[in-house]
Design an enzyme around this catalytic site. Structure first.
Site, PDB file in Angstrom:
ATOM      1  N   THR A   1       0.845  -1.175   0.000  1.00 58.56           N
ATOM      2  CA  THR A   1       0.000   0.000   0.000  1.00 58.56           C
ATOM      3  C   THR A   1       0.891   1.240   0.000  1.00 58.56           C
ATOM      4  O   THR A   1       2.110   1.127  -0.182  1.00 58.56           O
ATOM      5  CB  THR A   1      -1.024  -0.050   1.155  1.00 58.56           C
TER       6      THR A   1
ATOM      7  N   ASP B   1      -6.528  -4.214  -7.970  1.00 59.09           N
ATOM      8  CA  ASP B   1      -7.448  -3.093  -7.720  1.00 59.09           C
ATOM      9  C   ASP B   1      -8.498  -2.938  -8.821  1.00 59.09           C
ATOM     10  O   ASP B   1      -9.663  -2.650  -8.543  1.00 59.09           O
ATOM     11  CB  ASP B   1      -6.668  -1.780  -7.585  1.00 59.09           C
TER      12      ASP B   1
ATOM     13  N   ALA C   1      -5.389   5.404  -8.039  1.00 58.40           N
ATOM     14  CA  ALA C   1      -6.675   4.706  -8.020  1.00 58.40           C
ATOM     15  C   ALA C   1      -7.401   4.897  -9.348  1.00 58.40           C
ATOM     16  O   ALA C   1      -8.050   3.974  -9.858  1.00 58.40           O
ATOM     17  CB  ALA C   1      -7.526   5.216  -6.868  1.00 58.40           C
TER      18      ALA C   1
ATOM     19  N   LYS D   1       3.504   1.138  -3.900  1.00 62.88           N
ATOM     20  CA  LYS D   1       2.941   0.401  -5.040  1.00 62.88           C
ATOM     21  C   LYS D   1       3.713   0.569  -6.347  1.00 62.88           C
ATOM     22  O   LYS D   1       3.732  -0.319  -7.177  1.00 62.88           O
ATOM     23  CB  LYS D   1       1.484   0.819  -5.271  1.00 62.88           C
TER      24      LYS D   1
HETATM   25  P1  ATR Z   1      -4.393   7.821  -5.200  1.00 62.86           P
HETATM   26  O1  ATR Z   1      -3.154   7.231  -5.744  1.00 62.86           O
HETATM   27  O2  ATR Z   1      -4.914   7.121  -3.976  1.00 62.86           O
HETATM   28  O3  ATR Z   1      -5.481   8.001  -6.228  1.00 62.86           O
HETATM   29  P2  ATR Z   1      -3.350  10.514  -5.323  1.00 62.86           P
HETATM   30  O4  ATR Z   1      -2.417  10.135  -6.375  1.00 62.86           O
HETATM   31  O5  ATR Z   1      -2.846  11.384  -4.235  1.00 62.86           O
HETATM   32  O6  ATR Z   1      -3.973   9.257  -4.598  1.00 62.86           O
HETATM   33  O7  ATR Z   1      -4.638  11.168  -5.988  1.00 62.86           O
HETATM   34  C1  ATR Z   1      -5.593  11.837  -5.261  1.00 62.86           C
HETATM   35  C2  ATR Z   1      -6.584  12.459  -6.237  1.00 62.86           C
HETATM   36  O8  ATR Z   1      -7.426  13.353  -5.524  1.00 62.86           O
HETATM   37  C3  ATR Z   1      -5.899  13.273  -7.319  1.00 62.86           C
HETATM   38  O9  ATR Z   1      -6.657  13.159  -8.498  1.00 62.86           O
HETATM   39  C4  ATR Z   1      -5.966  14.672  -6.731  1.00 62.86           C
HETATM   40  O10 ATR Z   1      -5.873  15.708  -7.693  1.00 62.86           O
HETATM   41  P3  ATR Z   1      -4.438  16.314  -8.101  1.00 62.86           P
HETATM   42  O11 ATR Z   1      -3.866  15.373  -9.114  1.00 62.86           O
HETATM   43  O12 ATR Z   1      -4.736  17.646  -8.660  1.00 62.86           O
HETATM   44  O13 ATR Z   1      -3.619  16.371  -6.847  1.00 62.86           O
HETATM   45  C5  ATR Z   1      -7.332  14.651  -6.107  1.00 62.86           C
HETATM   46  N1  ATR Z   1      -7.480  15.699  -5.100  1.00 62.86           N
HETATM   47  C6  ATR Z   1      -6.959  15.737  -3.873  1.00 62.86           C
HETATM   48  N2  ATR Z   1      -7.323  16.872  -3.226  1.00 62.86           N
HETATM   49  C7  ATR Z   1      -8.082  17.581  -4.103  1.00 62.86           C
HETATM   50  C8  ATR Z   1      -8.769  18.842  -4.044  1.00 62.86           C
HETATM   51  N3  ATR Z   1      -8.735  19.619  -2.951  1.00 62.86           N
HETATM   52  N4  ATR Z   1      -9.460  19.240  -5.144  1.00 62.86           N
HETATM   53  C9  ATR Z   1      -9.509  18.477  -6.251  1.00 62.86           C
HETATM   54  N5  ATR Z   1      -8.887  17.284  -6.363  1.00 62.86           N
HETATM   55  C10 ATR Z   1      -8.189  16.838  -5.303  1.00 62.86           C
END
Ligand code: ATR
Length: 276
Positions: free
Chosen positions: A66, A106, A133, A70
Site C-alpha cells: 500500500t 485493484d 486509483a 505500489k
Molecule cells: P491515489 O493514488 O490514492 O489516487 P493521489 O495520487 O494522491 O492518490 O490522488 C488523489 C486524487 O485526488 C488526485 O486526483 C488529486 O488531484 P491532483 O492530481 O490535482 O492532486 C485529487 N485531489 C486531492 N485533493 C483535491 C482537491 N482539494 N481538489 C480536487 N482534487 C483533489
C-alpha cells in the site's frame, strides 16, 4: 496448534496501522481453517528494497503493498504481470519457489464491486481524479466495455497523462467543466480524496447526470459519502467503495492459498465493525 501464528502473508506500507487488510485476510484464513496469520509490516521507503529482498526467506506466500510502495516496488520484483504494468502499480506479490511476481488486483476489485449494478448501457463514464486509483479504475472501465471515458482532474496535466497512457477511448477534461461532463454519462466514479472524512467536500452538481447512471465512490470512510447521498436522493443507483477493498483481496488470497474466498454480508459486517 504450535506455529499456527506463523506469518503467511502481510501488508507492507508506511504507515500501515490503519489498513483493514489484516482483518480481512485473517477472517478468511480462519473461515477456511488455514494456519498462520496475515501481518502488518511497517516499512519506510528507504528500507523497501531490503524488505522485499528478504521476503522469499520468510516462508510467506506473498504480500500486499500500500501507500507509498505500489510503484517503487516494481523494479524490485522478478516479474510484473500485464495488468500491473498497465496500471503502473503493484498491490500484490506472489512468492513462488523463491520468485516474486507482482500483480494488481485493484481494477478487478473495482469491477467486481460494481458489476452487478452496471446499467445495460455502458458507453460513457466520467472519472473524477487522475491518481493511482484512477488508473486502476480506467483499466477496469475499458475491460467492462466503456467506449468513452472522460477523466477530469484538478491538475489537468495528470488527466492528460492518464488519458494518453490508456488510449483513444479516454479523454482529459478540465476540472471546472466536471458538472457539464455528466450529460449522457452511464457511470460516475469519484477516485479523488474529496468527500473522505477529514478532507474537503466534493463540489459537484449532479443535475446533468441521467437517472440511470450508476454512481460510485472509492472513498469508504464515510461508507456513504455525500456524493452517494446526493445521487441516491435524486434516484440514481449507487455502490459504496468498501466492496472494492473486499473484492480486490479475493484474487490475492486465491493466488497465495489456493482457495477462492467469498465476499459475504458477514465479512462486510466484520470489516465495518473493525473500522468503527
Ligand atoms: P491515489 O493514488 O490514492 O489516487 P493521489 O495520487 O494522491 O492518490 O490522488 C488523489 C486524487 O485526488 C488526485 O486526483 C488529486 O488531484 P491532483 O492530481 O490535482 O492532486 C485529487 N485531489 C486531492 N485533493 C483535491 C482537491 N482539494 N481538489 C480536487 N482534487 C483533489
Amino acid at each position: 496448534m504450535p506455529g499456527s501464528k506463523q506469518p503467511v502473508a502481510a501488508i507492507i506500507g508506511w504507515p500501515v496501522s490503519h489498513s483493514l487488510s489484516p482483518r480481512l485476510h485473517n477472517y478468511w484464513l480462519s473461515e477456511y481453517g488455514l494456519p498462520g496469520e496475515y501481518e502488518r509490516m511497517p516499512v519506510e521507503p528507504a528500507h523497501l528494497a531490503q524488505a522485499i529482498k528478504e521476503l522469499p526467506g520468510t516462508g510467506m506466500r506473498g504480500v500486499n503493498l500500500t501507500i507509498p510502495h505500489k510503484e517503487a516496488v516494481i523494479p524490485l520484483l522478478d516479474e510484473v504481470d500485464a495488468v500491473a504494468k498497465s496500471i503502473g502499480a503493484v498491490n500484490t506479490i506472489i512468492i513462488d519457489r523463491g520468485r516474486m511476481r507482482g500483480t494488481n488486483t485493484d481494477a478487478y476489485g473495482f469491477l467486481a464491486n460494481i458489476r452487478p449494478h452496471l446499467p445495460a448501457s455502458r458507453k460513457k463514464a466520467v472519472v473524477l481524479g487522475a491518481g493511482g486509483a484512477a488508473k486502476a479504475v480506467c483499466h477496469a472501465l475499458l475491460e467492462a466495455g466503456f467506449t468513452e471515458i472522460q477523466v477530469t482532474n484538478r491538475t489537468f496535466a495528470r488527466a492528460q497523462e492518464l488519458a494518453a497512457a490508456f488510449g483513444k477511448k479516454l479523454s482529459a477534461k478540465e476540472w471546472d467543466t466536471r458538472a457539464n461532463l455528466l450529460e449522457g454519462a452511464d457511470l460516475l466514479v469519484n477516485t479523488t480524496s474529496l468527500g473522505m472524512a477529514g478532507k474537503e467536500p466534493l463540489e459537484l452538481a449532479l443535475d446533468a447526470l441521467p437517472r440511470h447512471a450508476l454512481v460510485t465512490d472509492i472513498v469508504y470512510v464515510p461508507l456513504v459519502t455525500p456524493l452517494l447521498t446526493q445521487a441516491e436522493k435524486r434516484g440514481n443507483p449507487i455502490v459504496d467503495g468498501l466492496g472494492m477493498l473486499l473484492h480486490q483481496a479475493v484474487p490475492a488470497f486465491e493466488a497465495w492459498f489456493g482457495i477462492r474466498p467469498e465476499v459475504t454480508p458477514q465479512l462486510r459486517r466484520h470489516i465495518l465493525e473493525g473500522r468503527a
